[in-house]
Design an enzyme around this catalytic site. Structure first.
Site, PDB file in Angstrom:
ATOM      1  N   CYS A 165      -9.643 -27.355   5.821  1.00  0.00           N
ATOM      2  CA  CYS A 165      -8.327 -26.934   6.311  1.00  0.00           C
ATOM      3  C   CYS A 165      -7.801 -27.886   7.371  1.00  0.00           C
ATOM      4  O   CYS A 165      -8.531 -28.673   7.951  1.00  0.00           O
ATOM      5  CB  CYS A 165      -8.360 -25.485   6.803  1.00  0.00           C
ATOM      6  SG  CYS A 165      -8.787 -25.240   8.534  1.00  0.00           S
TER       7      CYS A 165
ATOM      8  N   CYS B 176      -9.477 -27.660  10.880  1.00  0.00           N
ATOM      9  CA  CYS B 176     -10.778 -28.329  10.983  1.00  0.00           C
ATOM     10  C   CYS B 176     -10.628 -29.847  10.909  1.00  0.00           C
ATOM     11  O   CYS B 176     -11.445 -30.582  11.464  1.00  0.00           O
ATOM     12  CB  CYS B 176     -11.719 -27.818   9.897  1.00  0.00           C
ATOM     13  SG  CYS B 176     -12.215 -26.110  10.201  1.00  0.00           S
TER      14      CYS B 176
ATOM     15  N   HIS C 227      -7.452 -21.016  10.034  1.00  0.00           N
ATOM     16  CA  HIS C 227      -8.764 -21.439   9.514  1.00  0.00           C
ATOM     17  C   HIS C 227      -9.464 -20.290   8.793  1.00  0.00           C
ATOM     18  O   HIS C 227     -10.032 -20.469   7.714  1.00  0.00           O
ATOM     19  CB  HIS C 227      -9.669 -21.978  10.637  1.00  0.00           C
ATOM     20  CG  HIS C 227     -11.112 -21.944  10.236  1.00  0.00           C
ATOM     21  ND1 HIS C 227     -11.687 -22.915   9.446  1.00  0.00           N
ATOM     22  CD2 HIS C 227     -12.075 -20.999  10.437  1.00  0.00           C
ATOM     23  CE1 HIS C 227     -12.941 -22.578   9.195  1.00  0.00           C
ATOM     24  NE2 HIS C 227     -13.211 -21.430   9.781  1.00  0.00           N
TER      25      HIS C 227
ATOM     26  N   ASP D  55      -8.335  -7.049  -0.088  1.00  0.00           N
ATOM     27  CA  ASP D  55      -7.483  -7.325   1.066  1.00  0.00           C
ATOM     28  C   ASP D  55      -8.264  -6.900   2.286  1.00  0.00           C
ATOM     29  O   ASP D  55      -9.092  -5.990   2.200  1.00  0.00           O
ATOM     30  CB  ASP D  55      -6.183  -6.512   1.011  1.00  0.00           C
ATOM     31  CG  ASP D  55      -6.398  -5.078   1.479  1.00  0.00           C
ATOM     32  OD1 ASP D  55      -6.909  -4.274   0.684  1.00  0.00           O
ATOM     33  OD2 ASP D  55      -6.091  -4.774   2.646  1.00  0.00           O
TER      34      ASP D  55
ATOM     35  N   CYS E 294     -15.265 -27.134   5.918  1.00  0.00           N
ATOM     36  CA  CYS E 294     -13.927 -26.593   5.648  1.00  0.00           C
ATOM     37  C   CYS E 294     -12.922 -27.732   5.549  1.00  0.00           C
ATOM     38  O   CYS E 294     -12.938 -28.659   6.355  1.00  0.00           O
ATOM     39  CB  CYS E 294     -13.525 -25.628   6.760  1.00  0.00           C
ATOM     40  SG  CYS E 294     -11.879 -24.945   6.553  1.00  0.00           S
TER      41      CYS E 294
ATOM     42  N   ASP F  37       0.870  -1.181   0.000  1.00  0.00           N
ATOM     43  CA  ASP F  37       0.000   0.000   0.000  1.00  0.00           C
ATOM     44  C   ASP F  37       0.908   1.233   0.000  1.00  0.00           C
ATOM     45  O   ASP F  37       2.127   1.115   0.098  1.00  0.00           O
ATOM     46  CB  ASP F  37      -0.976  -0.026   1.174  1.00  0.00           C
ATOM     47  CG  ASP F  37      -0.283   0.048   2.526  1.00  0.00           C
ATOM     48  OD1 ASP F  37       0.958   0.179   2.565  1.00  0.00           O
ATOM     49  OD2 ASP F  37      -0.975  -0.018   3.545  1.00  0.00           O
TER      50      ASP F  37
END
Ligand SMILES: [Zn+2]
Length: 393
Positions: free
Chosen positions: A327, A330, A356, A287, A325, A93
Protein backbone atom coordinates in the site's frame (compact mmCIF):
# COMPACT_ATOMS: atom_id res chain seq x y z
CA UNK A 1 -33.58 -11.46 -15.09
CA UNK A 2 -32.20 -11.58 -11.55
CA UNK A 3 -31.03 -8.46 -9.66
CA UNK A 4 -27.65 -10.09 -9.09
CA UNK A 5 -25.66 -12.66 -10.97
CA UNK A 6 -23.67 -15.11 -8.88
CA UNK A 7 -21.21 -17.68 -10.14
CA UNK A 8 -18.84 -19.93 -8.23
CA UNK A 9 -15.71 -20.28 -10.34
CA UNK A 10 -13.45 -22.47 -8.23
CA UNK A 11 -13.65 -24.53 -5.07
CA UNK A 12 -11.05 -25.84 -2.69
CA UNK A 13 -12.63 -27.92 0.06
CA UNK A 14 -15.56 -25.87 1.33
CA UNK A 15 -13.86 -22.62 0.31
CA UNK A 16 -15.08 -21.07 -2.90
CA UNK A 17 -14.25 -18.13 -5.13
CA UNK A 18 -16.56 -16.55 -7.64
CA UNK A 19 -18.06 -13.37 -9.04
CA UNK A 20 -21.05 -11.46 -7.84
CA UNK A 21 -22.41 -8.97 -10.35
CA UNK A 22 -24.79 -6.28 -9.20
CA UNK A 23 -26.31 -3.57 -11.36
CA UNK A 24 -23.29 -1.39 -10.52
CA UNK A 25 -20.17 -3.50 -10.18
CA UNK A 26 -18.48 -6.83 -10.55
CA UNK A 27 -17.33 -8.13 -7.17
CA UNK A 28 -14.87 -10.96 -6.79
CA UNK A 29 -15.55 -13.19 -3.79
CA UNK A 30 -14.65 -13.92 -1.06
CA UNK A 31 -15.01 -10.19 -0.53
CA UNK A 32 -14.45 -7.85 2.39
CA UNK A 33 -16.79 -4.84 2.41
CA UNK A 34 -15.45 -1.71 4.11
CA UNK A 35 -18.02 -0.20 6.45
CA UNK A 36 -19.29 3.26 5.52
CA UNK A 37 -21.42 3.85 8.59
CA UNK A 38 -22.53 7.44 8.11
CA UNK A 39 -21.96 7.72 4.36
CA UNK A 40 -18.20 7.59 4.86
CA UNK A 41 -15.65 4.86 5.39
CA UNK A 42 -14.13 6.74 8.31
CA UNK A 43 -10.99 8.60 7.35
CA UNK A 44 -10.72 7.08 3.86
CA UNK A 45 -11.46 9.03 0.67
CA UNK A 46 -13.60 7.35 -1.97
CA UNK A 47 -10.83 8.04 -4.53
CA UNK A 48 -8.52 5.78 -2.51
CA UNK A 49 -11.18 3.11 -2.10
CA UNK A 50 -11.66 3.05 -5.87
CA UNK A 51 -8.21 3.53 -7.24
CA UNK A 52 -5.75 2.06 -4.81
CA UNK A 53 -7.79 -0.28 -2.61
CA UNK A 54 -10.11 -1.35 -5.46
CA UNK A 55 -13.12 -1.86 -3.20
CA UNK A 56 -16.10 -2.81 -5.36
CA UNK A 57 -18.74 -2.69 -2.64
CA UNK A 58 -19.10 -0.87 0.66
CA UNK A 59 -21.63 -1.07 3.45
CA UNK A 60 -23.97 1.72 4.50
CA UNK A 61 -25.87 1.85 7.80
CA UNK A 62 -29.60 2.36 7.39
CA UNK A 63 -30.17 3.45 10.97
CA UNK A 64 -27.49 6.15 10.98
CA UNK A 65 -28.43 7.58 7.59
CA UNK A 66 -32.13 7.53 8.44
CA UNK A 67 -31.51 9.56 11.60
CA UNK A 68 -28.92 11.87 10.05
CA UNK A 69 -29.08 13.48 7.51
CA UNK A 70 -32.40 11.69 6.97
CA UNK A 71 -33.83 9.67 4.13
CA UNK A 72 -35.78 12.69 2.82
CA UNK A 73 -32.57 14.69 2.37
CA UNK A 74 -30.71 11.80 0.71
CA UNK A 75 -33.75 11.10 -1.47
CA UNK A 76 -33.97 14.72 -2.64
CA UNK A 77 -30.28 14.60 -3.49
CA UNK A 78 -30.74 11.57 -5.75
CA UNK A 79 -30.05 8.63 -3.44
CA UNK A 80 -27.05 7.52 -1.43
CA UNK A 81 -24.62 6.87 -4.30
CA UNK A 82 -25.00 10.35 -5.70
CA UNK A 83 -25.03 11.99 -2.26
CA UNK A 84 -21.73 10.42 -1.16
CA UNK A 85 -20.22 10.28 -4.66
CA UNK A 86 -19.69 6.52 -4.93
CA UNK A 87 -20.76 4.80 -8.13
CA UNK A 88 -19.96 1.21 -7.18
CA UNK A 89 -22.15 -1.13 -5.16
CA UNK A 90 -23.53 -0.50 -1.70
CA UNK A 91 -25.03 -3.01 0.71
CA UNK A 92 -27.26 -1.47 3.35
CA UNK A 93 -27.93 -3.22 6.63
CA UNK A 94 -31.51 -3.27 7.92
CA UNK A 95 -30.94 -0.91 10.82
CA UNK A 96 -31.85 -3.71 13.20
CA UNK A 97 -28.42 -4.10 14.73
CA UNK A 98 -28.20 -0.41 15.69
CA UNK A 99 -31.80 -0.26 16.88
CA UNK A 100 -31.04 -3.13 19.23
CA UNK A 101 -27.54 -2.14 20.31
CA UNK A 102 -27.39 1.67 20.36
CA UNK A 103 -30.71 2.83 21.61
CA UNK A 104 -32.22 2.78 25.07
CA UNK A 105 -35.80 2.12 26.03
CA UNK A 106 -36.59 -0.33 23.29
CA UNK A 107 -40.01 -1.89 23.12
CA UNK A 108 -40.22 -4.87 20.83
CA UNK A 109 -43.61 -5.91 19.55
CA UNK A 110 -44.95 -7.97 16.70
CA UNK A 111 -45.28 -4.83 14.56
CA UNK A 112 -41.74 -3.60 15.11
CA UNK A 113 -39.51 -1.77 17.59
CA UNK A 114 -40.11 1.45 19.41
CA UNK A 115 -36.94 3.15 20.59
CA UNK A 116 -35.24 6.46 21.19
CA UNK A 117 -32.70 8.04 18.86
CA UNK A 118 -29.17 7.80 20.28
CA UNK A 119 -28.63 11.38 19.07
CA UNK A 120 -31.43 13.38 20.66
CA UNK A 121 -33.76 10.94 22.37
CA UNK A 122 -36.59 11.36 19.85
CA UNK A 123 -39.07 8.50 19.95
CA UNK A 124 -38.85 6.44 16.77
CA UNK A 125 -40.41 3.32 15.34
CA UNK A 126 -38.80 0.79 13.02
CA UNK A 127 -40.53 -2.13 11.33
CA UNK A 128 -39.69 -4.48 8.46
CA UNK A 129 -41.76 -2.28 6.13
CA UNK A 130 -40.07 0.95 7.24
CA UNK A 131 -36.62 -0.62 6.90
CA UNK A 132 -37.44 -1.65 3.31
CA UNK A 133 -38.73 1.85 2.53
CA UNK A 134 -35.57 3.48 3.85
CA UNK A 135 -33.32 1.07 1.96
CA UNK A 136 -35.28 1.68 -1.25
CA UNK A 137 -34.89 5.43 -0.80
CA UNK A 138 -31.16 5.01 -0.19
CA UNK A 139 -30.96 2.95 -3.39
CA UNK A 140 -28.43 0.32 -2.31
CA UNK A 141 -27.72 -2.72 -4.51
CA UNK A 142 -28.17 -5.21 -1.68
CA UNK A 143 -30.92 -4.72 0.90
CA UNK A 144 -31.00 -6.69 4.14
CA UNK A 145 -34.21 -8.05 5.65
CA UNK A 146 -35.14 -6.56 9.03
CA UNK A 147 -34.27 -8.96 11.84
CA UNK A 148 -34.21 -8.99 15.61
CA UNK A 149 -30.61 -9.00 16.88
CA UNK A 150 -30.77 -10.46 20.37
CA UNK A 151 -27.80 -10.10 22.71
CA UNK A 152 -25.35 -13.03 22.74
CA UNK A 153 -26.11 -14.17 26.28
CA UNK A 154 -29.79 -15.09 25.83
CA UNK A 155 -31.07 -18.52 26.74
CA UNK A 156 -32.40 -21.07 24.32
CA UNK A 157 -36.11 -20.24 24.70
CA UNK A 158 -35.51 -16.55 24.14
CA UNK A 159 -33.36 -17.24 21.07
CA UNK A 160 -36.05 -19.50 19.68
CA UNK A 161 -38.76 -16.90 20.24
CA UNK A 162 -36.52 -14.32 18.59
CA UNK A 163 -35.79 -16.37 15.48
CA UNK A 164 -39.50 -17.00 14.97
CA UNK A 165 -40.11 -13.25 15.11
CA UNK A 166 -37.21 -12.72 12.68
CA UNK A 167 -38.80 -15.25 10.30
CA UNK A 168 -42.15 -13.44 10.39
CA UNK A 169 -40.35 -10.12 9.86
CA UNK A 170 -38.40 -11.64 6.96
CA UNK A 171 -41.66 -12.50 5.22
CA UNK A 172 -42.99 -8.97 5.74
CA UNK A 173 -39.65 -7.53 4.57
CA UNK A 174 -39.88 -9.48 1.33
CA UNK A 175 -43.47 -8.51 0.69
CA UNK A 176 -42.85 -4.78 1.17
CA UNK A 177 -39.58 -5.04 -0.77
CA UNK A 178 -41.37 -6.53 -3.79
CA UNK A 179 -44.04 -3.81 -3.72
CA UNK A 180 -41.37 -1.12 -3.60
CA UNK A 181 -39.43 -2.68 -6.48
CA UNK A 182 -42.60 -2.92 -8.57
CA UNK A 183 -43.49 0.71 -7.89
CA UNK A 184 -39.98 1.95 -8.72
CA UNK A 185 -39.40 3.46 -5.27
CA UNK A 186 -35.71 2.61 -5.45
CA UNK A 187 -34.11 6.03 -5.96
CA UNK A 188 -30.91 4.81 -7.51
CA UNK A 189 -32.65 2.74 -10.16
CA UNK A 190 -30.12 1.68 -12.76
CA UNK A 191 -31.09 0.64 -16.29
CA UNK A 192 -30.84 -3.14 -16.80
CA UNK A 193 -27.63 -4.12 -18.52
CA UNK A 194 -26.01 -0.73 -17.99
CA UNK A 195 -22.87 -2.35 -16.62
CA UNK A 196 -22.84 -4.92 -19.39
CA UNK A 197 -24.25 -7.72 -17.24
CA UNK A 198 -27.58 -9.48 -17.52
CA UNK A 199 -28.93 -8.16 -14.24
CA UNK A 200 -32.30 -6.57 -13.84
CA UNK A 201 -31.57 -3.12 -12.44
CA UNK A 202 -33.60 -3.88 -9.33
CA UNK A 203 -32.27 -4.09 -5.80
CA UNK A 204 -31.45 -7.53 -4.35
CA UNK A 205 -32.76 -8.71 -0.97
CA UNK A 206 -30.84 -10.94 1.44
CA UNK A 207 -32.42 -12.92 4.28
CA UNK A 208 -30.71 -13.40 7.66
CA UNK A 209 -30.25 -16.63 9.58
CA UNK A 210 -30.31 -16.26 13.37
CA UNK A 211 -30.36 -18.81 16.18
CA UNK A 212 -27.44 -17.84 18.46
CA UNK A 213 -24.98 -20.58 19.33
CA UNK A 214 -27.56 -23.40 19.05
CA UNK A 215 -26.97 -25.40 15.90
CA UNK A 216 -30.48 -26.91 15.87
CA UNK A 217 -32.04 -23.44 16.15
CA UNK A 218 -29.75 -22.26 13.37
CA UNK A 219 -31.11 -25.09 11.21
CA UNK A 220 -34.65 -24.07 12.01
CA UNK A 221 -33.94 -20.45 11.13
CA UNK A 222 -32.19 -21.56 7.95
CA UNK A 223 -35.23 -23.57 6.84
CA UNK A 224 -37.62 -20.71 7.58
CA UNK A 225 -35.47 -18.18 5.75
CA UNK A 226 -34.73 -20.31 2.70
CA UNK A 227 -38.42 -21.20 2.58
CA UNK A 228 -39.26 -17.52 2.01
CA UNK A 229 -36.65 -17.28 -0.74
CA UNK A 230 -33.99 -14.56 -1.03
CA UNK A 231 -31.29 -13.48 -3.49
CA UNK A 232 -28.60 -14.25 -0.91
CA UNK A 233 -28.33 -15.40 2.69
CA UNK A 234 -26.58 -13.90 5.68
CA UNK A 235 -25.58 -15.37 9.00
CA UNK A 236 -26.29 -12.87 11.76
CA UNK A 237 -25.80 -12.79 15.50
CA UNK A 238 -22.22 -14.04 15.59
CA UNK A 239 -19.18 -12.23 16.96
CA UNK A 240 -21.33 -10.89 19.80
CA UNK A 241 -19.05 -12.08 22.57
CA UNK A 242 -19.31 -15.86 22.15
CA UNK A 243 -16.28 -18.16 22.08
CA UNK A 244 -14.61 -18.51 18.68
CA UNK A 245 -15.30 -22.23 18.75
CA UNK A 246 -19.05 -21.49 18.89
CA UNK A 247 -18.83 -19.37 15.76
CA UNK A 248 -16.92 -22.07 13.87
CA UNK A 249 -19.32 -24.76 15.02
CA UNK A 250 -22.32 -22.70 13.88
CA UNK A 251 -20.68 -22.08 10.50
CA UNK A 252 -19.87 -25.75 10.05
CA UNK A 253 -23.47 -26.69 10.73
CA UNK A 254 -25.09 -23.91 8.68
CA UNK A 255 -23.05 -23.20 5.54
CA UNK A 256 -23.16 -26.70 4.00
CA UNK A 257 -26.96 -26.46 4.11
CA UNK A 258 -27.22 -22.96 2.71
CA UNK A 259 -28.25 -22.80 -0.97
CA UNK A 260 -25.18 -23.52 -3.09
CA UNK A 261 -26.28 -21.07 -5.78
CA UNK A 262 -26.60 -18.01 -3.53
CA UNK A 263 -23.90 -15.88 -1.91
CA UNK A 264 -23.30 -16.38 1.82
CA UNK A 265 -22.60 -13.35 3.97
CA UNK A 266 -21.26 -13.48 7.53
CA UNK A 267 -22.32 -10.22 9.14
CA UNK A 268 -19.98 -8.08 11.24
CA UNK A 269 -17.05 -10.52 11.29
CA UNK A 270 -14.19 -10.16 12.08
CA UNK A 271 -10.43 -10.49 12.63
CA UNK A 272 -8.19 -11.64 9.76
CA UNK A 273 -8.17 -15.13 11.34
CA UNK A 274 -11.99 -15.17 11.53
CA UNK A 275 -12.20 -14.32 7.84
CA UNK A 276 -9.85 -17.12 6.80
CA UNK A 277 -11.62 -19.64 9.04
CA UNK A 278 -15.04 -18.60 7.72
CA UNK A 279 -13.86 -18.80 4.10
CA UNK A 280 -12.64 -22.33 4.80
CA UNK A 281 -16.22 -23.08 5.92
CA UNK A 282 -17.81 -21.71 2.75
CA UNK A 283 -18.52 -18.01 3.45
CA UNK A 284 -18.31 -15.51 0.55
CA UNK A 285 -18.92 -12.03 2.01
CA UNK A 286 -17.79 -10.10 5.07
CA UNK A 287 -17.99 -6.68 6.66
CA UNK A 288 -16.38 -5.39 9.82
CA UNK A 289 -15.46 -2.08 11.42
CA UNK A 290 -12.15 -3.43 12.79
CA UNK A 291 -9.76 -2.04 10.12
CA UNK A 292 -10.99 1.53 10.56
CA UNK A 293 -11.98 1.35 14.24
CA UNK A 294 -8.61 -0.07 15.29
CA UNK A 295 -6.90 2.30 12.87
CA UNK A 296 -8.26 5.27 14.79
CA UNK A 297 -6.56 4.17 17.99
CA UNK A 298 -3.29 3.06 16.43
CA UNK A 299 -4.09 -0.64 15.98
CA UNK A 300 -2.32 -2.04 12.93
CA UNK A 301 -2.97 -5.33 11.13
CA UNK A 302 0.09 -6.87 9.51
CA UNK A 303 1.07 -10.16 7.92
CA UNK A 304 3.26 -10.77 10.98
CA UNK A 305 0.65 -10.08 13.63
CA UNK A 306 -1.04 -7.00 15.02
CA UNK A 307 0.74 -4.09 16.63
CA UNK A 308 -0.07 -0.80 18.27
CA UNK A 309 1.84 2.03 16.71
CA UNK A 310 1.70 4.11 19.90
CA UNK A 311 4.12 1.79 21.67
CA UNK A 312 7.38 3.46 22.62
CA UNK A 313 9.31 0.70 20.87
CA UNK A 314 8.49 2.25 17.49
CA UNK A 315 9.95 5.68 18.29
CA UNK A 316 13.07 5.16 16.16
CA UNK A 317 11.70 2.45 13.87
CA UNK A 318 12.31 3.36 10.26
CA UNK A 319 10.62 0.27 8.81
CA UNK A 320 7.13 0.35 7.23
CA UNK A 321 4.05 -0.94 9.07
CA UNK A 322 4.21 -4.20 7.11
CA UNK A 323 7.12 -5.10 4.87
CA UNK A 324 4.90 -7.38 2.79
CA UNK A 325 2.25 -4.70 2.18
CA UNK A 326 2.15 -2.92 -1.16
CA UNK A 327 0.00 0.00 0.00
CA UNK A 328 0.97 3.62 -0.49
CA UNK A 329 1.29 4.17 3.26
CA UNK A 330 3.84 1.36 3.63
CA UNK A 331 5.67 2.56 0.51
CA UNK A 332 6.25 6.00 1.97
CA UNK A 333 5.95 6.31 5.75
CA UNK A 334 7.90 4.80 8.62
CA UNK A 335 6.56 3.40 11.87
CA UNK A 336 8.46 6.14 13.70
CA UNK A 337 6.67 8.87 11.76
CA UNK A 338 3.25 7.23 12.16
CA UNK A 339 3.86 6.83 15.90
CA UNK A 340 4.76 10.52 16.09
CA UNK A 341 1.49 11.46 14.35
CA UNK A 342 -0.46 9.54 17.01
CA UNK A 343 1.42 10.90 19.97
CA UNK A 344 1.03 14.43 18.59
CA UNK A 345 -2.70 13.67 17.96
CA UNK A 346 -2.40 14.62 14.30
CA UNK A 347 -5.41 13.57 12.23
CA UNK A 348 -3.21 12.14 9.49
CA UNK A 349 -2.21 9.24 11.79
CA UNK A 350 -5.65 7.56 11.93
CA UNK A 351 -6.19 8.34 8.24
CA UNK A 352 -3.00 6.58 7.16
CA UNK A 353 -3.40 3.57 9.42
CA UNK A 354 -7.07 3.08 8.46
CA UNK A 355 -5.91 3.14 4.85
CA UNK A 356 -3.20 0.54 5.49
CA UNK A 357 -5.58 -1.68 7.49
CA UNK A 358 -8.16 -1.68 4.71
CA UNK A 359 -5.40 -2.45 2.24
CA UNK A 360 -4.40 -5.38 4.46
CA UNK A 361 -7.97 -6.75 4.59
CA UNK A 362 -8.71 -6.27 0.89
CA UNK A 363 -5.26 -7.62 -0.03
CA UNK A 364 -5.85 -10.64 2.18
CA UNK A 365 -9.08 -11.44 0.33
CA UNK A 366 -7.25 -11.12 -2.97
CA UNK A 367 -4.65 -13.66 -1.80
CA UNK A 368 -7.42 -15.92 -0.52
CA UNK A 369 -9.13 -15.87 -3.93
CA UNK A 370 -5.87 -16.67 -5.70
CA UNK A 371 -5.13 -19.52 -3.28
CA UNK A 372 -8.57 -21.08 -3.79
CA UNK A 373 -8.20 -20.76 -7.56
CA UNK A 374 -4.80 -22.45 -7.40
CA UNK A 375 -6.12 -25.23 -5.16
CA UNK A 376 -3.70 -24.10 -2.44
CA UNK A 377 -6.04 -22.70 0.16
CA UNK A 378 -5.05 -25.13 2.93
CA UNK A 379 -1.30 -24.40 2.75
CA UNK A 380 -2.12 -20.69 2.49
CA UNK A 381 -4.30 -20.87 5.59
CA UNK A 382 -1.57 -22.68 7.50
CA UNK A 383 1.24 -20.30 6.53
CA UNK A 384 -0.94 -17.29 7.25
CA UNK A 385 -1.76 -18.51 10.76
CA UNK A 386 1.86 -19.41 11.51
CA UNK A 387 3.28 -16.08 10.43
CA UNK A 388 0.66 -14.10 12.33
CA UNK A 389 1.20 -16.20 15.48
CA UNK A 390 5.01 -15.92 15.26
CA UNK A 391 4.88 -12.21 15.94
CA UNK A 392 2.39 -12.59 18.76
CA UNK A 393 4.92 -14.67 20.70
ZN1 LIG B 1 0.38 -0.98 4.07
Amino acid sequence: MQPIEWKVEARDGEARTGTLITRRSLIETPVFMPVGTQGTVKGVRFEWLEEELDARIILGNTYHLWIRPGTDVIGRLGGLHRFISWERSILTDSGGFQVFSLSDLRRIGEEGVEFRSHLDGTKLFMSPEISMEIQAALGSEIVMAFDECPPGDLGRDEIERSLELTARWAKRSKQRFEELQDSGADRAFVEPGSNGAAVSGRQALFGIIQGGGFTDLRSKSLERTVGIGFDGYAIGGLSVGEEKSVMYEVLESVTPRMPEDRPRYLMGVGTPEDLIEAVSRGVDMFDCVLPTRNGRTGGVFTSRGDLNIRNAGYRDDETPLDEDCGCSVCARYSRAYLRHLYTAKEMLGPILISHHNLSFYLGLMKKVRAAIRAGEFEPFRKTFAERRAEAAN
